[in-house]
Design a protein around this motif. Structure first.
Motif, short mmCIF file in Angstrom:
data_model
loop_
_atom_site.label_atom_id
_atom_site.label_comp_id
_atom_site.label_asym_id
_atom_site.label_seq_id
_atom_site.Cartn_x
_atom_site.Cartn_y
_atom_site.Cartn_z
N ASP A 170 0.83 -1.21 0.00
CA ASP A 170 0.00 0.00 0.00
C ASP A 170 0.87 1.26 0.00
O ASP A 170 0.55 2.25 -0.68
N ARG A 171 1.95 1.23 0.75
CA ARG A 171 2.84 2.39 0.77
C ARG A 171 3.47 2.62 -0.60
O ARG A 171 3.64 3.76 -1.03
N ALA A 172 3.82 1.52 -1.28
CA ALA A 172 4.41 1.64 -2.61
C ALA A 172 3.40 2.21 -3.60
O ALA A 172 3.77 2.99 -4.50
N VAL A 173 2.14 1.85 -3.45
CA VAL A 173 1.10 2.42 -4.30
C VAL A 173 0.97 3.92 -4.03
O VAL A 173 0.89 4.73 -4.96
N ASP A 174 0.99 4.30 -2.76
CA ASP A 174 0.89 5.71 -2.40
C ASP A 174 2.06 6.52 -2.94
O ASP A 174 1.90 7.70 -3.30
N ARG A 175 3.24 5.89 -3.02
CA ARG A 175 4.41 6.59 -3.55
C ARG A 175 4.43 6.61 -5.08
O ARG A 175 5.28 7.27 -5.69
N GLY A 176 3.51 5.87 -5.70
CA GLY A 176 3.45 5.82 -7.15
C GLY A 176 4.37 4.80 -7.78
O GLY A 176 4.55 4.80 -9.00
N GLU A 177 4.94 3.91 -6.97
CA GLU A 177 5.85 2.90 -7.52
C GLU A 177 5.09 1.73 -8.14
O GLU A 177 5.62 1.01 -8.99
N ILE A 178 3.85 1.51 -7.69
CA ILE A 178 3.00 0.44 -8.22
C ILE A 178 1.68 1.05 -8.64
O ILE A 178 1.11 1.88 -7.92
N ALA A 179 1.17 0.64 -9.80
CA ALA A 179 -0.16 1.07 -10.23
C ALA A 179 -1.20 0.42 -9.32
O ALA A 179 -1.13 -0.78 -9.04
N ALA A 180 -2.15 1.22 -8.86
CA ALA A 180 -3.14 0.71 -7.91
C ALA A 180 -3.90 -0.49 -8.45
O ALA A 180 -4.33 -1.36 -7.69
N GLY A 181 -4.10 -0.56 -9.76
CA GLY A 181 -4.88 -1.65 -10.33
C GLY A 181 -4.05 -2.85 -10.75
O GLY A 181 -4.59 -3.79 -11.36
N ASN A 182 -2.79 -2.87 -10.43
CA ASN A 182 -1.94 -3.99 -10.83
C ASN A 182 -2.41 -5.27 -10.15
O ASN A 182 -2.39 -5.37 -8.92
N PRO A 183 -2.83 -6.28 -10.93
CA PRO A 183 -3.35 -7.51 -10.31
C PRO A 183 -2.30 -8.31 -9.53
O PRO A 183 -2.66 -9.15 -8.70
N VAL A 184 -1.03 -8.03 -9.75
CA VAL A 184 0.03 -8.75 -9.04
C VAL A 184 0.02 -8.41 -7.55
O VAL A 184 0.49 -9.19 -6.72
N ILE A 185 -0.54 -7.26 -7.20
CA ILE A 185 -0.64 -6.89 -5.78
C ILE A 185 -1.35 -7.99 -5.00
O ILE A 185 -0.94 -8.36 -3.90
N GLY A 186 -2.40 -8.52 -5.59
CA GLY A 186 -3.16 -9.57 -4.92
C GLY A 186 -2.48 -10.92 -4.91
O GLY A 186 -2.92 -11.84 -4.19
N LEU A 187 -1.41 -11.07 -5.69
CA LEU A 187 -0.68 -12.33 -5.77
C LEU A 187 0.68 -12.25 -5.07
O LEU A 187 1.38 -13.27 -4.97
N ALA A 188 1.05 -11.07 -4.62
CA ALA A 188 2.40 -10.86 -4.10
C ALA A 188 2.72 -11.78 -2.93
O ALA A 188 3.85 -12.28 -2.81
N ASP A 189 1.74 -12.00 -2.05
CA ASP A 189 2.02 -12.86 -0.89
C ASP A 189 2.37 -14.28 -1.34
O ASP A 189 3.28 -14.92 -0.81
N GLN A 190 1.66 -14.79 -2.36
CA GLN A 190 1.94 -16.14 -2.83
C GLN A 190 3.27 -16.21 -3.57
O GLN A 190 4.01 -17.19 -3.45
N VAL A 191 3.59 -15.15 -4.32
CA VAL A 191 4.87 -15.13 -5.05
C VAL A 191 6.03 -15.11 -4.07
O VAL A 191 7.05 -15.78 -4.28
N LEU A 192 5.91 -14.36 -2.99
CA LEU A 192 7.00 -14.23 -2.04
C LEU A 192 7.06 -15.42 -1.07
O LEU A 192 8.14 -15.97 -0.82
N LEU A 193 5.91 -15.82 -0.54
CA LEU A 193 5.90 -16.87 0.47
C LEU A 193 5.95 -18.27 -0.13
O LEU A 193 6.38 -19.22 0.54
N GLY A 194 5.51 -18.42 -1.38
CA GLY A 194 5.51 -19.74 -2.00
C GLY A 194 6.87 -20.40 -2.01
O GLY A 194 7.04 -21.52 -1.47
N PRO A 195 7.91 -19.75 -2.55
CA PRO A 195 9.24 -20.36 -2.54
C PRO A 195 9.78 -20.56 -1.12
O PRO A 195 10.51 -21.53 -0.86
N TRP A 196 9.45 -19.66 -0.23
CA TRP A 196 9.90 -19.76 1.16
C TRP A 196 9.38 -21.05 1.80
O TRP A 196 10.12 -21.77 2.47
#
Length: 203
Positions: A142-168
């Motif tokens: 959310d902070r990255a969206v507020d800073r403009g680093e991520i587009a608010a509608g980027n669907p990867v936002i909703g997948l980020a936890d799985q992308v990061l935690l999956g390999p872990w």
């Protein structure tokens, strides 16, 4: 009307005594394994009543996972404290947080296998260990969206936890070894970060 007395009884445990009970729980799990630990065995070694344990932690899964989290968190920076001012810096901080040496990991080696068999344990693991990580990761994005680093509608936002935690998680399950900092940083730089900052395709 019935919750206030319970809360009052729980406050009777001093922080020192609570930590002592959690330490005893961890010791027993390390000695005999999760399946063989009982509330009665913890109470016997800790010289308290089982009623005390049930009032404070409600169940064996909650007691064991509270012990794991409390002993793991000692001296460790919380994920919510990571705020470098940049998306990559925050994601790298999160990656490093996930692989910081766990001083009691070897004590709880019997827990992952028990999770598969015990739904109530899985629910407590999600509540105590996983949900706080997901919450803090969501705030980071959310902070990255507020800073403009991520587009608010980027669907990867909703997948980020799985992308990061999956390999872990998968590293231990598939290869029998814990995820390394090198692996998690590669996941950030090669997979998650490019997907989060990618510009949406235009027609």
């Amino acid at each position: 009307m019935t919750e206030a007395p319970t809360a009052s009884r729980r406050r009777k445990l001093t922080p020192e005594r609570e930590r002592e009970l959690l330490q005893v729980t961890a010791e027993l799990v390390g000695e005999v394994g999760y399946d063989r630990v009982t509330m009665a065995s913890v109470a016997q070694r800790a010289k308290c009543s089982t009623a005390t344990l049930y009032r404070q932690w409600e169940s064996k899964p909650r007691l064991v996972m509270s012990a794991w989290k409390a002993l793991t968190d000692e001296g460790k920076r919380d994920l919510s404290q990571i705020d470098t001012g940049s998306l990559r810096g925050d994601l790298m901080g999160a990656a490093q947080y996930l692989v910081v040496d766990d001083p009691v990991r070897d004590t709880f080696t019997s827990v992952p296998a028990a999770i598969v068999q015990d739904r109530s344990l899985m629910e407590v693991v999600r509540e105590i260990l996983i949900h706080p990580i997901l919450r803090d990761l969501s705030q980071l994005l959310d902070r990255a969206v507020d800073r403009g680093e991520i587009a608010a509608g980027n669907p990867v936002i909703g997948l980020a936890d799985q992308v990061l935690l999956g390999p872990w998680l998968a590293q231990t399950i598939l290869h029998g070894t814990p995820a390394t900092q090198e692996l998690m940083e590669s996941v950030v730089d090669l997979v998650l970060l490019p997907a989060l900052v990618a510009q949406p395709a235009t027609a």
